[in-house]
Design an enzyme around this catalytic site. Sequence first.
Site, short mmCIF file in Angstrom:
data_model
loop_
_atom_site.label_atom_id
_atom_site.label_comp_id
_atom_site.label_asym_id
_atom_site.label_seq_id
_atom_site.Cartn_x
_atom_site.Cartn_y
_atom_site.Cartn_z
N LYS A 35 0.85 -1.19 0.00
CA LYS A 35 0.00 0.00 0.00
C LYS A 35 0.88 1.24 0.00
CE LYS A 35 -2.29 0.68 3.88
NZ LYS A 35 -2.96 0.41 5.18
N LYS A 97 -7.49 -6.25 -0.75
CA LYS A 97 -8.19 -5.56 0.33
C LYS A 97 -9.03 -4.42 -0.25
CE LYS A 97 -5.59 -4.46 3.82
NZ LYS A 97 -4.37 -3.90 4.46
#
Length: 238
Positions: A35, A97
Amino acid sequence: MNLSGQGRMRMLVSVRTVEEALLAAKGGADFIDLKEPRAGALGGLPTGLLRDIVQSLRAVGSTLPISATIGDLPIEHLPAVMAQVHAVAACGVDIVKVGITRTAEPATACRALDALAASGHAIVPVFIADQGVEPQVLAHAAALGPALAGVMVDTQDKRAGSLFDVMTDDALRQLVGVLRAAGRPVGLAGALRLRHLPALAALAPDFAGFRSAVCVGDRGAALDAGCLHALRQALSAH
């Protein structure tokens, strides 16, 4: 993809470069999470970089599960969300996610969860807890069973404090209990640091996500080997 801690709380470490990913793998992470921490709770990395990180980890023999976020896309924009889910999954990650905020209407969020569960990928919905977690939507996620790889809770505004500043211990205990009763692996994250480990251990999630705790100063700084080692040792002690 089995995310169950099987009796111990596992460590998910968020990284944004090849170098950080290799450091996290060497430093004892149980999961590698891809991320961009400077772009929000679920800031996404370019797909080319995702592929590079996955290939680099596999090239050194790492078999650790790798997750990646799709970015902070509103769940109401489901076609765009699903397109990004497929694009991220195609980079070779094990888990995708997707953020679920309370700003979405419960019916809209539940329809999105159904679509994610039917995507053909290992999906972990991430409930953003800043405005609380909608019980109806959480219950729907729990009821989807193994169609979802697990469920996670995180925070958006890291300046507002940790997950424990956003949600009470009782609320977190109830949330974990709902997911555990449904047999769903559960992960907790949100500006977590070493001082939060006793509270985390009491809740006993399957895994906990860390970025702030493994950086010196701001979570946007580079991953630090010393901080990573300290967190690994502390988690092992708990």
